[in-house]
Enzyme design. Structure first.
Site, mmCIF file in Angstrom:
data_model
loop_
_atom_site.group_PDB
_atom_site.id
_atom_site.type_symbol
_atom_site.label_atom_id
_atom_site.label_comp_id
_atom_site.label_asym_id
_atom_site.label_seq_id
_atom_site.Cartn_x
_atom_site.Cartn_y
_atom_site.Cartn_z
ATOM 1 N N HIS A 170 0.830 -1.205 0.000
ATOM 2 C CA HIS A 170 0.000 0.000 0.000
ATOM 3 C C HIS A 170 0.868 1.260 0.000
ATOM 4 C CE1 HIS A 170 -3.351 -2.643 0.808
ATOM 5 N NE2 HIS A 170 -4.191 -1.639 0.952
ATOM 6 N N HIS A 189 0.949 -3.747 9.158
ATOM 7 C CA HIS A 189 2.397 -3.725 8.936
ATOM 8 C C HIS A 189 3.102 -3.142 10.151
ATOM 9 C CE1 HIS A 189 2.282 -4.771 4.649
ATOM 10 N NE2 HIS A 189 1.259 -3.950 4.533
#
Length: 345
Positions: free
Chosen positions: A185, A238
């Protein structure tokens, strides 16, 4: 394209073939390659966060991340063609496909949008190579996997556990939980922001209604990219280091593709029919800090030279200089590559 501006269909087909070949490894990674299987320490708190749905889903990122740059590129080229270049039609190339003419707008869109998609493939390929080679667990790995060893109790915190099985039944989530490094992303959003910002900086070569409009658009692009990246940390998708590396890699690829593959600044195509005052000339002060005549002498005649961009080739290196004396007469002068206003006493 050949030197006589004839577009060969074989070259176009070759471009699409190369793009498909670049995309094939992406399909192979997602469908056939298992991520590297890592072990863990049962007391590792960085992988014991709860699972949360994504604020920015993958589908949303793809749609928005592709749609916004394409809309900006399309709007920019339409504005240039219909507004800035309307009086200078004869200065631009004409293109031919067999016996049919092709408007330069179509060629430009094909060029810049095509390079953008090539960069998207480059960026995602680098992301997948890192994800499947390293296999780092996401912060919610324990909650998704629920391993048979070390999940309910941690009796040996110093033991690196490699012999375990995930008790969860959702195989897709278990697969995704091992693809933390680095953030796709973040990489994609910063790639799109850098490529689009550099493209706009090159193609919109003079103020667009207001000098603040272009910087605001560029700031919004980077603000959106930063928001996407930060949500990956707050959603426990993450680790912060994954997001940081993703932002750096996406930025590097975006800058490289824009400057050295698409060569946006070499393809600026600045026409010579623009207004000479649209660039905003900067006054050069005297070395001693003054801007007028020495010792307050205001009767000294001052000659001002204005530099005006008038080049139409892609590199935009040819400049014309006009000189105006105290009688208001304008005459051509030598070529000097400076965007400045110089006072001669």
């Amino acid at each position: 394209m050949s030197d006589n501006n004839t577009i060969r269909m074989s070259r176009v087909l070759c471009d699409f073939l190369v793009l498909v070949l670049i995309a094939i490894p992406l399909l192979v990674f997602h469908e056939f390659v298992p991520p590297y299987r890592r072990g863990f320490y049962c007391d590792d708190e960085t992988i014991r966060y709860p699972y949360r749905p994504s604020t920015v889903t993958r589908q949303m990122l793809i749609v928005v991340g592709l749609l916004i740059p394409i809309i900006l590129i399309l709007a920019t080229e339409l504005f240039r063609t219909l507004a800035w270049e309307k009086k200078c039609e004869q200065e631009f190339k004409t293109y031919q496909v067999r016996n049919h003419s092709v408007h330069r707008l179509i060629v430009r869109l094909y060029c810049f949008i095509g390079y953008f998609f090539v960069g998207v493939c480059f960026n995602q390929l680098m992301v997948d190579i890192a994800k499947y080679t390293i296999g780092r667990q996401r912060p919610h790995f324990m909650d998704v996997c629920r391993p048979s060893v070390g999940y309910a109790s941690c009796t040996e915190p110093d033991k690196y556990i490699t012999d375990f099985t995930c008790t969860s039944q959702d195989k897709k989530m278990i697969h995704e939980a091992q693809l933390s490094f680095y953030s796709g992303h973040s990489a994609f959003s910063f790639y799109a922001a850098w490529f689009t910002s550099l493209y706009l900086q090159a193609r919109l070569f003079r103020p667009l209604f207001s000098r603040l409009l272009l910087p605001v658009i560029q700031f919004l692009l980077f603000g959106g990219a930063a928001y996407v990246a930060l949500t990956r940390v707050s959603d426990y998708k993450h680790h912060w280091s994954d997001v940081l590396v993703g932002a750096l890699m996406g930025s590097a690829i975006g800058i490289f593709v824009a400057l050295y593959v698409a060569e946006v600044f070499k393809r600026r195509e600045i026409p010579s029919c623009g207004s000479p005052n649209e660039f905003g000339l900067i006054r050069m002060d005297r070395p001693d800090g003054g801007s007028g005549a020495p010792n307050g002498n205001t009767s000294t005649v001052v000659s001002t030279q204005h530099v005006i961009v008038s080049d139409i080739d892609p590199a935009n290196q040819r400049l014309k200089m006009k000189s105006k004396d105290d009688h208001g007469m304008v005459h051509p002068d030598q070529v000097r590559p400076h965007f400045i206003e110089i006072n001669h006493l």
